[in-house]
Design an enzyme around this catalytic site. Structure first.
Site, PDB file in Angstrom:
ATOM      1  N   TYR A 125       0.836  -1.210   0.000  1.00  0.00           N
ATOM      2  CA  TYR A 125       0.000   0.000   0.000  1.00  0.00           C
ATOM      3  C   TYR A 125       0.868   1.257   0.000  1.00  0.00           C
ATOM      4  O   TYR A 125       0.534   2.252   0.634  1.00  0.00           O
ATOM      5  CB  TYR A 125      -0.917   0.001   1.229  1.00  0.00           C
ATOM      6  CG  TYR A 125      -1.919  -1.140   1.278  1.00  0.00           C
ATOM      7  CD1 TYR A 125      -2.225  -1.889   0.147  1.00  0.00           C
ATOM      8  CD2 TYR A 125      -2.574  -1.458   2.463  1.00  0.00           C
ATOM      9  CE1 TYR A 125      -3.138  -2.928   0.195  1.00  0.00           C
ATOM     10  CE2 TYR A 125      -3.501  -2.494   2.517  1.00  0.00           C
ATOM     11  CZ  TYR A 125      -3.771  -3.225   1.384  1.00  0.00           C
ATOM     12  OH  TYR A 125      -4.685  -4.249   1.434  1.00  0.00           O
ATOM     13  N   TRP A 142     -11.204 -14.198  -7.404  1.00  0.00           N
ATOM     14  CA  TRP A 142     -12.514 -14.774  -7.058  1.00  0.00           C
ATOM     15  C   TRP A 142     -13.412 -14.971  -8.259  1.00  0.00           C
ATOM     16  O   TRP A 142     -14.384 -15.720  -8.192  1.00  0.00           O
ATOM     17  CB  TRP A 142     -13.196 -13.916  -5.976  1.00  0.00           C
ATOM     18  CG  TRP A 142     -12.382 -13.984  -4.726  1.00  0.00           C
ATOM     19  CD1 TRP A 142     -11.731 -12.972  -4.102  1.00  0.00           C
ATOM     20  CD2 TRP A 142     -12.068 -15.165  -3.978  1.00  0.00           C
ATOM     21  NE1 TRP A 142     -11.029 -13.439  -3.022  1.00  0.00           N
ATOM     22  CE2 TRP A 142     -11.225 -14.779  -2.926  1.00  0.00           C
ATOM     23  CE3 TRP A 142     -12.404 -16.505  -4.103  1.00  0.00           C
ATOM     24  CZ2 TRP A 142     -10.721 -15.694  -2.002  1.00  0.00           C
ATOM     25  CZ3 TRP A 142     -11.905 -17.414  -3.185  1.00  0.00           C
ATOM     26  CH2 TRP A 142     -11.081 -16.997  -2.156  1.00  0.00           C
ATOM     27  N   ASP A 188     -11.815  -4.097   7.247  1.00  0.00           N
ATOM     28  CA  ASP A 188     -10.452  -3.918   6.720  1.00  0.00           C
ATOM     29  C   ASP A 188      -9.903  -2.588   7.229  1.00  0.00           C
ATOM     30  O   ASP A 188     -10.620  -1.804   7.884  1.00  0.00           O
ATOM     31  CB  ASP A 188     -10.449  -3.968   5.177  1.00  0.00           C
ATOM     32  CG  ASP A 188      -9.157  -4.575   4.613  1.00  0.00           C
ATOM     33  OD1 ASP A 188      -8.067  -4.053   4.952  1.00  0.00           O
ATOM     34  OD2 ASP A 188      -9.226  -5.549   3.855  1.00  0.00           O
ATOM     35  N   GLY A 213     -11.235  -0.929  10.521  1.00  0.00           N
ATOM     36  CA  GLY A 213     -10.516  -1.242  11.757  1.00  0.00           C
ATOM     37  C   GLY A 213      -9.274  -2.064  11.480  1.00  0.00           C
ATOM     38  O   GLY A 213      -9.037  -2.493  10.344  1.00  0.00           O
ATOM     39  N   ASP A 214      -8.518  -2.255  12.556  1.00  0.00           N
ATOM     40  CA  ASP A 214      -7.301  -3.062  12.481  1.00  0.00           C
ATOM     41  C   ASP A 214      -7.582  -4.315  13.301  1.00  0.00           C
ATOM     42  O   ASP A 214      -7.811  -4.220  14.515  1.00  0.00           O
ATOM     43  CB  ASP A 214      -6.152  -2.232  13.083  1.00  0.00           C
ATOM     44  CG  ASP A 214      -4.857  -3.013  13.188  1.00  0.00           C
ATOM     45  OD1 ASP A 214      -4.903  -4.251  13.310  1.00  0.00           O
ATOM     46  OD2 ASP A 214      -3.794  -2.368  13.166  1.00  0.00           O
ATOM     47  N   PHE A 215      -7.607  -5.476  12.653  1.00  0.00           N
ATOM     48  CA  PHE A 215      -8.066  -6.664  13.389  1.00  0.00           C
ATOM     49  C   PHE A 215      -7.108  -7.116  14.486  1.00  0.00           C
ATOM     50  O   PHE A 215      -7.470  -7.960  15.296  1.00  0.00           O
ATOM     51  CB  PHE A 215      -8.511  -7.807  12.471  1.00  0.00           C
ATOM     52  CG  PHE A 215      -7.601  -8.218  11.334  1.00  0.00           C
ATOM     53  CD1 PHE A 215      -6.250  -8.397  11.506  1.00  0.00           C
ATOM     54  CD2 PHE A 215      -8.155  -8.470  10.075  1.00  0.00           C
ATOM     55  CE1 PHE A 215      -5.436  -8.808  10.457  1.00  0.00           C
ATOM     56  CE2 PHE A 215      -7.344  -8.882   9.010  1.00  0.00           C
ATOM     57  CZ  PHE A 215      -5.976  -9.045   9.205  1.00  0.00           C
ATOM     58  N   LYS A 230      -7.293 -15.658   2.508  1.00  0.00           N
ATOM     59  CA  LYS A 230      -5.954 -15.187   2.141  1.00  0.00           C
ATOM     60  C   LYS A 230      -5.432 -14.201   3.200  1.00  0.00           C
ATOM     61  O   LYS A 230      -4.898 -13.145   2.873  1.00  0.00           O
ATOM     62  CB  LYS A 230      -5.969 -14.544   0.742  1.00  0.00           C
ATOM     63  CG  LYS A 230      -6.353 -15.525  -0.359  1.00  0.00           C
ATOM     64  CD  LYS A 230      -6.154 -14.933  -1.734  1.00  0.00           C
ATOM     65  CE  LYS A 230      -7.410 -14.311  -2.271  1.00  0.00           C
ATOM     66  NZ  LYS A 230      -7.201 -13.296  -3.277  1.00  0.00           N
ATOM     67  N   HIS A 233      -1.821 -16.449   5.862  1.00  0.00           N
ATOM     68  CA  HIS A 233      -0.489 -16.636   5.262  1.00  0.00           C
ATOM     69  C   HIS A 233       0.377 -15.371   5.367  1.00  0.00           C
ATOM     70  O   HIS A 233       1.584 -15.433   5.174  1.00  0.00           O
ATOM     71  CB  HIS A 233      -0.616 -17.061   3.787  1.00  0.00           C
ATOM     72  CG  HIS A 233      -1.170 -15.981   2.904  1.00  0.00           C
ATOM     73  ND1 HIS A 233      -2.482 -15.939   2.522  1.00  0.00           N
ATOM     74  CD2 HIS A 233      -0.593 -14.891   2.358  1.00  0.00           C
ATOM     75  CE1 HIS A 233      -2.682 -14.876   1.760  1.00  0.00           C
ATOM     76  NE2 HIS A 233      -1.552 -14.213   1.654  1.00  0.00           N
ATOM     77  N   ASP A 234      -0.264 -14.225   5.665  1.00  0.00           N
ATOM     78  CA  ASP A 234       0.505 -12.975   5.740  1.00  0.00           C
ATOM     79  C   ASP A 234       1.247 -12.813   7.068  1.00  0.00           C
ATOM     80  O   ASP A 234       2.065 -11.906   7.202  1.00  0.00           O
ATOM     81  CB  ASP A 234      -0.438 -11.766   5.594  1.00  0.00           C
ATOM     82  CG  ASP A 234      -0.958 -11.623   4.176  1.00  0.00           C
ATOM     83  OD1 ASP A 234      -0.188 -11.888   3.243  1.00  0.00           O
ATOM     84  OD2 ASP A 234      -2.131 -11.246   4.009  1.00  0.00           O
TER      85      ASP A 234
HETATM   86  C1  LIG Z   1      -4.102 -10.866   0.802  1.00  0.00           C
HETATM   87  S1  LIG Z   1      -5.382  -9.676   1.079  1.00  0.00           S
HETATM   88  C2  LIG Z   1      -6.840 -10.702   0.982  1.00  0.00           C
HETATM   89  C3  LIG Z   1      -8.062  -9.906   0.558  1.00  0.00           C
HETATM   90  C4  LIG Z   1      -9.361 -10.701   0.520  1.00  0.00           C
HETATM   91  N1  LIG Z   1      -9.658 -11.339   1.793  1.00  0.00           N
HETATM   92  C5  LIG Z   1      -9.350 -11.728  -0.578  1.00  0.00           C
HETATM   93  O1  LIG Z   1      -9.435 -12.919  -0.284  1.00  0.00           O
HETATM   94  O2  LIG Z   1      -9.275 -11.338  -1.753  1.00  0.00           O
HETATM   95  C6  LIG Z   1      -5.250  -9.365   2.830  1.00  0.00           C
HETATM   96  C7  LIG Z   1      -6.225  -8.322   3.338  1.00  0.00           C
HETATM   97  O3  LIG Z   1      -6.014  -8.143   4.746  1.00  0.00           O
HETATM   98  C8  LIG Z   1      -6.135  -6.757   5.033  1.00  0.00           C
HETATM   99  N2  LIG Z   1      -5.423  -6.444   6.281  1.00  0.00           N
HETATM  100  C9  LIG Z   1      -4.086  -6.464   6.493  1.00  0.00           C
HETATM  101  N3  LIG Z   1      -3.803  -6.127   7.763  1.00  0.00           N
HETATM  102  C10 LIG Z   1      -4.986  -5.874   8.362  1.00  0.00           C
HETATM  103  C11 LIG Z   1      -5.347  -5.476   9.682  1.00  0.00           C
HETATM  104  N4  LIG Z   1      -4.415  -5.295  10.621  1.00  0.00           N
HETATM  105  N5  LIG Z   1      -6.653  -5.304   9.965  1.00  0.00           N
HETATM  106  C12 LIG Z   1      -7.603  -5.505   8.998  1.00  0.00           C
HETATM  107  N6  LIG Z   1      -7.324  -5.900   7.732  1.00  0.00           N
HETATM  108  C13 LIG Z   1      -6.029  -6.076   7.421  1.00  0.00           C
HETATM  109  C14 LIG Z   1      -5.499  -6.101   3.832  1.00  0.00           C
HETATM  110  O4  LIG Z   1      -5.824  -4.724   3.730  1.00  0.00           O
HETATM  111  C15 LIG Z   1      -6.055  -6.957   2.701  1.00  0.00           C
HETATM  112  O5  LIG Z   1      -7.282  -6.473   2.248  1.00  0.00           O
END
Ligand SMILES: C[S@@+](CC[C@H](N)C(=O)[O-])C[C@H]1O[C@@H](n2cnc3c(N)ncnc32)[C@H](O)[C@@H]1O
Length: 254
Positions: A125, A142, A188, A213-215, A230, A233-234
């Site tokens: 980003y 998707w 998100d 929000g920030d999860f 998805k 895995h991050d």
């Molecule tokens: C790899 S993308 C997957 C997007 C969607 N779930 C999909 O399957 O196409 C990961 C998503 O997690 C969101 N994300 C990352 N850190 C986050 C956080 N701390 N709180 C909320 N969302 C977050 C990102 O902005 C992004 O939209």
């Protein structure tokens, strides 16, 4: 890189629009490239089976293969063009540092973009344009398998669904279309929610809601079902445990 460049220059789009095979000279002229460069690119695409070539009296004429028509043209309903651009502009750049990645055992965002590797989304980003491309790329996946994934289980009894990290909302859209009694809230980061509202989900799509929000640092509201698509895995195992525990605590019993 051959596939990315052919996508970026619009080779597959041009061959789709033209409706007939074209010579490398015509393709180069239409796309404003050098003739020699285009000739070599087209031959490389043929080698990768992204293009087919017919040798005629007028010379070689190129056309799309089925796979490039379906996945690499911008207008196809299953287009992966945005994903290609994301791979080309972000992921592929990191591969330059594979040696260091193997030595160090960590991603190479910091070396590639100068952004801390602890924050993968900081790199993705790094500008609103990059974020929008990333979201479009994630969405495009998707169009290939969203319906199959959501239909793999009968989710019709769930009406309040949260899509954690739901991004550009393509999966949410598939979900409400397959399960018309459901409402899906895309949870998100605030800047992602803003772009999703502006560019990806229209206000008429009333079964799709948003929660910025920030999860990890903010609360996760109660719901009957949570989608984490998805997402895990991050993050490393500790972060995943933290997130899954929060989901477990928030989830409506039963
Ligand atoms: C790899 S993308 C997957 C997007 C969607 N779930 C999909 O399957 O196409 C990961 C998503 O997690 C969101 N994300 C990352 N850190 C986050 C956080 N701390 N709180 C909320 N969302 C977050 C990102 O902005 C992004 O939209």
């Amino acid at each position: 890189q051959v596939m990315f460049t052919a996508c970026e220059l619009g080779v597959f789009d041009l061959l789709l629009e033209s409706g007939e095979p074209l010579s490398s000279d015509s393709i180069a002229a239409c796309l404003g490239t050098s003739i020699t460069g285009m000739e070599r690119l087209l031959e490389a695409c043929v080698g990768l089976k992204l293009l087919a070539v017919d040798v005629t009296q007028e010379g070689a004429l190129y056309r799309n293969t089925e796979i490039s028509t379906i996945y690499l043209t911008k207008s196809s309903p299953k287009s992966q063009y945005h994903m290609m651009m994301y791979y080309s502009n972000t992921v592929y750049l990191c591969w330059q540092h594979l040696t260091e990645a193997v030595r160090e055992g960590r991603n190479q965002y910091e070396r590639t973009f100068g952004i801390s590797s602890k924050d993968p989304f900081g790199a993705m980003y790094r500008s609103e344009e990059e974020m929008s491309k990333f979201m479009a790329g994630q969405n495009s996946v998707w169009s290939i398998c969203g319906r199959d994934v959501l239909a793999a289980f009968d989710l019709s009894s769930f009406t309040q669904i949260y899509d954690l990290g739901g991004g550009g909302g393509a999966l949410a859209r598939e979900c409400v279309s397959l399960y018309p009694n459901s409402t899906v809230t895309i949870y998100d980061l605030p800047k992602v929610v803003q772009v999703a509202k502006e560019q990806f989900v229209s206000p008429e799509e009333r079964q799709i809601a948003f929660h910025a929000g920030d999860f990890f640092n903010d609360s996760i509201p109660e719901a009957e079902l949570y989608i984490l698509s998805k997402i895990l895995h991050d993050w490393d195992d500790d972060k995943c445990k933290q997130l899954l525990e929060k989901v477990y605590r928030a989830c409506k019993p039963g």
